[in-house]
Design an enzyme around this catalytic site. Structure first.
Site, PDB file in Angstrom:
ATOM      1  N   THR A 190       0.843  -1.195   0.000  1.00 13.07           N
ATOM      2  CA  THR A 190       0.000   0.000   0.000  1.00 13.07           C
ATOM      3  C   THR A 190       0.879   1.245   0.000  1.00 13.07           C
ATOM      4  O   THR A 190       1.991   1.213   0.513  1.00 13.07           O
ATOM      5  CB  THR A 190      -0.847  -0.054   1.295  1.00 13.07           C
ATOM      6  OG1 THR A 190      -1.686  -1.191   1.201  1.00 13.07           O
ATOM      7  CG2 THR A 190      -1.668   1.189   1.516  1.00 13.07           C
ATOM      8  N   GLY A 220     -10.530  -3.241   2.865  1.00 11.88           N
ATOM      9  CA  GLY A 220      -9.580  -3.157   3.979  1.00 11.88           C
ATOM     10  C   GLY A 220      -9.688  -1.840   4.718  1.00 11.88           C
ATOM     11  O   GLY A 220     -10.704  -1.135   4.642  1.00 11.88           O
ATOM     12  N   THR A 241      -0.500   1.063   6.897  1.00 11.93           N
ATOM     13  CA  THR A 241      -0.354  -0.061   5.977  1.00 11.93           C
ATOM     14  C   THR A 241      -0.192  -1.334   6.804  1.00 11.93           C
ATOM     15  O   THR A 241       0.412  -1.301   7.875  1.00 11.93           O
ATOM     16  CB  THR A 241       0.850   0.117   5.039  1.00 11.93           C
ATOM     17  OG1 THR A 241       1.000  -1.083   4.262  1.00 11.93           O
ATOM     18  CG2 THR A 241       2.149   0.385   5.785  1.00 11.93           C
ATOM     19  N   GLY A 244      -5.249  -5.170   7.119  1.00 10.91           N
ATOM     20  CA  GLY A 244      -6.333  -4.207   7.266  1.00 10.91           C
ATOM     21  C   GLY A 244      -7.381  -4.544   8.299  1.00 10.91           C
ATOM     22  O   GLY A 244      -7.902  -3.649   8.979  1.00 10.91           O
TER      23      GLY A 244
END
Ligand code: ASP
Length: 324
Positions: A190, A220, A241, A244
């Protein structure tokens, strides 16, 4: 109870200081930009020198893009948007071009953005054809009365806003296809950015393809305001990040700001407690980047590595990948 929390924070700060770059001093820089390109099992022994160079170059380009905007007196929102776009346009990160595949072999991307000055926010989830989901999140924030649009509705909205729409083949990259075929190889990657601008305003943004081989429709933390992204001029801006589901259940980004606000503790104390203690204990792998209204920043993770970097008006420019 609060004393206990502080004691734990101090202990963890000592033990895990190496996972944790935190700037904390009295001088307030005019602006700060912090970025991440995902946290996970990123080990030097698994990385070729060539690949490492590619990541560092791209992180540097992302930082320089936002730096130029902030130096010019541009807003934190513009800086993080442009910075995240650089990473979305690269196949190296799990966002935009490099988004991972769902169990059906398609991309479903999530993104969000928040303005710490006005508390306005925008997000998209499960989008398939938007080249830069962060732009769609920003358009939701600026041009609708809503916060989160999903799936086809979000794709149609982005199209109506004149954003670039691409064919699904644009998102095909060999490396993501390989991790899709090897479903156990769950990739993190991410991207996110947080910034403090010369006007004293904070902003945060996050963009992702989610988790490799995720179920169709799975969303997420990245597009969930308060979980993966949060910004409040009174406290801090955070982009997360990691795994999630843990970040949603623990409302991680909001929790950090709330600890600062209600417990009157510093960014470093709040981040250390949430990431290195609370999340780590329950197996919530990941990390965050954050900057507070005084220009203090944190790049903190409980995994082996996190692609990350910071630039500020004092001439600091630091890029790191591993646990060092
Ligand atoms: N947090 C993202 C998600 O769960 C994935 C990641 O950061 O790698 O969708």
């Amino acid at each position: 109870m609060f004393r206990n929390i502080i004691a734990v924070i101090v202990l963890i700060s000592i033990v895990l200081a190496c996972n944790n770059t935190v700037k904390e001093d009295k001088s307030i820089p005019e602006y700060v930009l912090v970025i991440h390109g995902g946290a996970g099992t990123i080990l030097k022994e698994n990385m070729s020198a060539e690949k490492e160079k590619l990541y560092i170059k791209k992180l540097q380009e992302a930082l320089q893009t936002g730096d130029a905007i902030l130096k010019d007196g541009g807003t934190s929102l513009d800086a993080i948007t442009a910075t995240i776009m650089v990473m979305e346009n690269s196949p190296l990160f799990n966002a935009g071009k490099g988004a991972v595949f769902t169990e059906e072999g398609i991309v479903e991307m999530d993104a969000s953005i928040m303005d710490g000055n006005t508390s306005s926010a925008g997000a998209v989830a499960g989008v398939h054809n938007i080249k830069n989901p962060i732009l769609a999140a920003r358009a939701v924030m600026e041009n609708t009365s809503h916060v989160l649009l999903t799936g086809d509705g979000a794709d149609d909205f982005a199209n109506s806003q004149g954003l670039e729409i691409v064919d699904s083949s644009y998102f095909f990259t060999d490396s993501r296809w390989k991790s899709y075929q090897n479903a156990k190889n769950k990739k993190h990657g991410t991207v996110g950015a947080v910034a403090l601008d010369k006007h004293g305003n904070l902003a945060a943004g996050t963009s992702t393809g989610g988790m490799t081989f995720k179920m169709k429709g799975r969303v997420g933390d990245s597009p969930i305001i308060g979980a993966g992204t949060y910004a409040d001029n009174n406290t801090c801006a955070v982009s997360a990040t990691g795994h999630g589901e843990y970040f949603i259940r623990n409302v991680v980004a909001y929790d950090i700001g709330a600890l600062m606000k209600y417990k009157k503790i510093t960014l470093k104390e709040a981040v250390n407690y949430v990431i290195l203690d609370k999340l780590k204990k329950i197996g919530g792998d990941g990390g965050i980047i954050a900057v507070d209204s005084q220009g203090n920043y944190a790049m903190t993770f409980n995994t082996a590595g996190m692609y990350r970097g910071v630039v500020n008006s004092d001439g600091v420019m630091d890029i790191k990948i591993y646990n060092d």
